[in-house]
Write a protein that holds these residues in place. Structure first.
Motif, mmCIF file in Angstrom:
data_model
loop_
_atom_site.group_PDB
_atom_site.id
_atom_site.type_symbol
_atom_site.label_atom_id
_atom_site.label_comp_id
_atom_site.label_asym_id
_atom_site.label_seq_id
_atom_site.Cartn_x
_atom_site.Cartn_y
_atom_site.Cartn_z
ATOM 1 N N ILE A 9 0.866 -1.178 0.000
ATOM 2 C CA ILE A 9 0.000 0.000 0.000
ATOM 3 C C ILE A 9 0.905 1.232 0.000
ATOM 4 O O ILE A 9 1.616 1.472 0.963
ATOM 5 C CB ILE A 9 -0.912 0.033 1.248
ATOM 6 C CG1 ILE A 9 -1.769 -1.229 1.293
ATOM 7 C CG2 ILE A 9 -1.789 1.282 1.235
ATOM 8 C CD1 ILE A 9 -2.750 -1.276 2.462
ATOM 9 N N ASN A 10 0.880 1.972 -1.068
ATOM 10 C CA ASN A 10 1.761 3.134 -1.161
ATOM 11 C C ASN A 10 1.042 4.437 -0.889
ATOM 12 O O ASN A 10 1.685 5.484 -0.776
ATOM 13 C CB ASN A 10 2.395 3.201 -2.544
ATOM 14 C CG ASN A 10 3.296 2.017 -2.799
ATOM 15 O OD1 ASN A 10 4.026 1.587 -1.913
ATOM 16 N ND2 ASN A 10 3.217 1.457 -3.987
ATOM 17 N N ALA A 11 -0.293 4.391 -0.835
ATOM 18 C CA ALA A 11 -1.063 5.617 -0.628
ATOM 19 C C ALA A 11 -2.452 5.238 -0.152
ATOM 20 O O ALA A 11 -2.953 4.153 -0.452
ATOM 21 C CB ALA A 11 -1.168 6.397 -1.940
ATOM 22 N N ILE A 12 -3.081 6.152 0.606
ATOM 23 C CA ILE A 12 -4.497 5.969 0.909
ATOM 24 C C ILE A 12 -5.299 7.137 0.339
ATOM 25 O O ILE A 12 -6.508 7.168 0.407
ATOM 26 C CB ILE A 12 -4.753 5.838 2.428
ATOM 27 C CG1 ILE A 12 -4.096 6.992 3.190
ATOM 28 C CG2 ILE A 12 -4.268 4.510 2.953
ATOM 29 C CD1 ILE A 12 -4.547 7.085 4.643
ATOM 30 N N ASP A 13 -4.596 8.103 -0.233
ATOM 31 C CA ASP A 13 -5.242 9.234 -0.900
ATOM 32 C C ASP A 13 -5.133 9.004 -2.407
ATOM 33 O O ASP A 13 -4.025 8.898 -2.944
ATOM 34 C CB ASP A 13 -4.512 10.524 -0.488
ATOM 35 C CG ASP A 13 -5.038 11.750 -1.222
ATOM 36 O OD1 ASP A 13 -5.807 11.583 -2.201
ATOM 37 O OD2 ASP A 13 -4.657 12.870 -0.841
ATOM 38 N N PRO A 14 -6.282 8.911 -3.101
ATOM 39 C CA PRO A 14 -6.237 8.625 -4.542
ATOM 40 C C PRO A 14 -5.405 9.637 -5.341
ATOM 41 O O PRO A 14 -4.827 9.282 -6.362
ATOM 42 C CB PRO A 14 -7.703 8.681 -4.973
ATOM 43 C CG PRO A 14 -8.482 8.435 -3.725
ATOM 44 C CD PRO A 14 -7.658 8.959 -2.591
ATOM 45 N N HIS A 15 -5.312 10.874 -4.862
ATOM 46 C CA HIS A 15 -4.518 11.863 -5.598
ATOM 47 C C HIS A 15 -3.041 11.514 -5.539
ATOM 48 O O HIS A 15 -2.300 11.746 -6.488
ATOM 49 C CB HIS A 15 -4.751 13.271 -5.033
ATOM 50 C CG HIS A 15 -6.143 13.759 -5.281
ATOM 51 N ND1 HIS A 15 -6.495 14.442 -6.409
ATOM 52 C CD2 HIS A 15 -7.279 13.600 -4.561
ATOM 53 C CE1 HIS A 15 -7.794 14.713 -6.373
ATOM 54 N NE2 HIS A 15 -8.292 14.200 -5.248
ATOM 55 N N VAL A 16 -2.618 10.948 -4.415
ATOM 56 C CA VAL A 16 -1.236 10.484 -4.312
ATOM 57 C C VAL A 16 -1.088 9.201 -5.127
ATOM 58 O O VAL A 16 -0.148 9.039 -5.908
ATOM 59 C CB VAL A 16 -0.844 10.233 -2.836
ATOM 60 C CG1 VAL A 16 0.566 9.692 -2.743
ATOM 61 C CG2 VAL A 16 -1.004 11.511 -2.018
ATOM 62 N N GLY A 17 -2.071 8.320 -4.973
ATOM 63 C CA GLY A 17 -2.025 7.036 -5.676
ATOM 64 C C GLY A 17 -1.938 7.205 -7.185
ATOM 65 O O GLY A 17 -1.235 6.456 -7.870
#
Ligand code: SF4
Ligand code: SF4
Ligand code: SF4
Lengths: 518, 72
Positions: free
Chosen positions: A189-197
């Motif tokens: 898991i590299n992000a939990i914010d879709p904008h970061v993802g």
């Protein structure tokens, strides 16, 4: 390769929190035999789940930093298909000298994989874990992945199974995972914010459609977190991997850490981005850098609350074999396995592992005795030291032969492994001998000392010049015990004014510097 | 037009083979090929050609311009 996560229903988080804490205590007094708690404080035994978790992880090199000295794992590359694209992965190239996820030389059928496991387990009795991690995503290849697990369960039932996934397909396979007795799942898991993802994943393939951008990241993250929750609720241990990408998710990973903790993950492993133009990855080509050793450690430290952080991960290839840091995959190609002819001797393996347990006991006891001597110095001084080791938790490698150095942080509370620094080229050649020493010194420049079994006069002098004390008097002794003994002497010398404690500088980016030198 | 695979770019991952609704893709000696007689451009099954959507290398599953479009 893959990136994945899973989610934990918040109603269970209170119990998981307790279990995790107990687990952490248990890990810190690891080395106790099966079911035994000798020497541990009694409160750690409180919940049944705790003993269960300990049983699950005590021989797993990836989940227990203490076990990784003694036990070996192997990966079989049965899963070529992937269902997402990560900007740090390029599945087009295969470099035999490369060590990073997603890279593999030989694809195996489930039958070939089971044969390979048998051959390796018969040759390396420390082998306790079989993992499927790629080269694509195991759960995008469910038939091959679960067939392999089924066959291995049949031929080598004492081997633990684990799998690493990006989590997109996790929810679809929870039953199959439980049925095969897979008790460790790693979700990247590299992000939990879709904008970061969206800056990490250009697209995913989901329900017969290619999704891109924020939409893709949103689906992936939701599925990862839900998957984590379902697995945790079913008592399947979940480790979370995150790749630290400076400027993209470095600060965000603190949020990720909080979220996965709350959802029941029991370990969080933050790994540095490995990036170089030669890899042909999006990040490699657009010049995205990896973190420096200092940046990585600072982030790991800031996430290390009640949750265990994993510092010894080697980002193994999808076909790695052997002890962490000592890849023996070249011994086990398909032709060689056929030529080997193997017999699987469960008893011999058990006897060997019992001997290992004795060594672990001795080591833990020795460390504890040494630690007691430190108790009176309430010093706030912390130093890093580098250790050359071939495994078994011993200082048993020659300075000049070390392919990597393990980095320990020493403080009044003891010795803790915090990093490992590879010091060899992934793609050898073109690396003159005289360049080697400065490269090593740069890689361990933040250390006060380097512990080795032997060292030549010339590198010794160079190290001293660089302010790093070469220490060879603890050759073939236990790492932690020796490091603590040295640290005590160091503090004493500082106290008497014989030496002055100075902070060390920064180390070069361990992983990236080595690759870019190629 | 059926789809075809640009062999020089293919990683051999087999993702397209697994997704093709017409079992039109198979491996021959390590190389993945589309059987033009079986490929329907995914018409009748999905909105997007599945091989294109899943392939990790852009422009590797492409329309074979040398052949006529598929007509159901
Ligand atoms: S990639 Fe990390 S978690 Fe997986 S086997 Fe290697 S060290 Fe363990
Ligand atoms: S377009 Fe559809 S039918 Fe044709 S080869 Fe690709 S997946 Fe198969
Ligand atoms: S999905 Fe693309 S790369 Fe994979 S086998 Fe098919 S054509 Fe080759």
């Amino acid at each position: 390769m893959d990136v994945s996560a899973e989610r934990k229903a918040s109603d269970g988080s209170a119990t998981m929190g307790k279990a995790r804490q107990a687990f952490t205590e248990r890990m810190s007094c690891s080395g106790t035999g099966a079911g035994g708690m000798a020497g541990c404080t009694p409160h750690a035994v409180s919940a049944d789940l705790t003993s269960e978790i300990w049983e699950k992880v005590k021989n797993h090199p990836c989940y227990s930093e203490e076990a990784h000295h003694h036990y070996a794992r192997m990966h079989v590359a049965v899963a070529p298909v992937c269902n997402i694209q990560c900007n740090y992965c390029n599945r087009k190239y295969d470099c035999a000298n490369e060590s990073r996820p997603g890279v593999v030389s030989e694809k195996l059928s489930p039958e070939q994989a089971a044969d390979k496991v048998l051959a390796v387990a018969s040759t390396i009795p420390q082998l306790t874990v079989l993992g499927i991690a790629g080269p694509g995503d195991p759960l995008a290849n469910p038939a091959k992945t679960f067939k392999t697990f089924e066959l291995v369960n049949k031929v080598a039932p004492d081997i633990k199974l684990c799998l690493s996934t990006n989590g997109l397909a996790l929810l679809d396979h929870v039953d199959a995972i439980a049925k095969c007795n897979v008790n460790h799942v790693t979700i990247t898991i590299n992000a939990i914010d879709p904008h970061v993802g969206a800056r990490i994943y250009p697209w995913i393939f989901y329900k017969h459609k290619r999704h891109v951008g924020i939409d893709a990241a949103k689906i992936l993250i939701e599925r990862q977190l839900q998957g984590l929750g379902v697995l945790a609720a079913r008592d399947i241990l979940c480790k979370i991997n995150s790749v630290m990408i400076p400027g993209i998710n470095d600060r965000h990973l603190v949020e990720v850490n909080k979220e996965v903790k709350a959802r029941g993950a029991f370990l969080h492993n933050i790994m540095p981005l490995i990036s170089s133009p030669e890899h042909g990855t999006v990040f490699g080509l657009n010049g995205q850098r990896g973190p420096t050793a200092w940046e990585l450690k600072t982030l790991q430290d800031s996430c290390e609350g009640e949750m265990k952080m994993m510092r010894h991960c080697r980002q193994c290839r999808a076909d790695a074999v052997g002890l962490l840091g000592d890849d023996r995959r070249a011994e086990f190609t398909t032709e060689r396995i056929a030529a080997l002819g193997h017999k699987y001797d469960v008893e011999a393996r058990k006897a060997y592992q019992a001997r290992v347990e004795n060594v672990r006991h001795a080591k833990v006891a020795a460390t504890r005795r040494q630690l007691a001597e430190l108790a009176d110095c309430a010093d706030a001084v912390k130093v890093l030291v580098a250790v050359a080791t071939k495994g078994s938790a011993l200082i048993n490698e020659h300075f000049g032969h070390a392919k990597e150095f393990q980095i320990y942080e020493l403080s009044a509370t003891g010795a803790k492994i915090v990093d490992h620094r590879p010091v060899q080229l992934y793609c050898g050649g073109g690396y003159a001998e005289e360049d080697r020493l400065p490269t090593i010194i740069r890689a361990i420049n933040d250390c006060h000392a380097v512990f080795v079994a032997r060292i030549g006069g010339c590198p010794k002098a160079e190290l001293i010049k660089a302010g790093i004390e070469p220490v060879d008097e603890y050759a073939h002794a236990f790492i932690e015990k020796s490091a603590i003994a040295w640290f005590k002497r160091y503090l004493d010398r500082v106290k008497t004014g014989e030496i002055k404690h100075v902070e060390r500088g920064e180390a070069a980016t361990a992983h990236a510097s080595i690759i870019s030198a190629a | 037009m059926p789809f075809k695979i640009v062999a020089s770019q293919c990683t051999g991952c087999s993702a397209c083979e697994q997704e093709c609704p017409n079992v039109a893709i198979s491996e021959k000696g390590g190389i993945f090929v589309v059987d033009p007689k079986k490929c329907t451009e995914c018409i009748g099954y999905f909105d997007e050609p599945q091989c294109v959507a899943v392939c990790p290398v852009d422009n590797t599953c492409v329309l074979d311009m040398a052949r006529p479009r598929y007509a159901s």
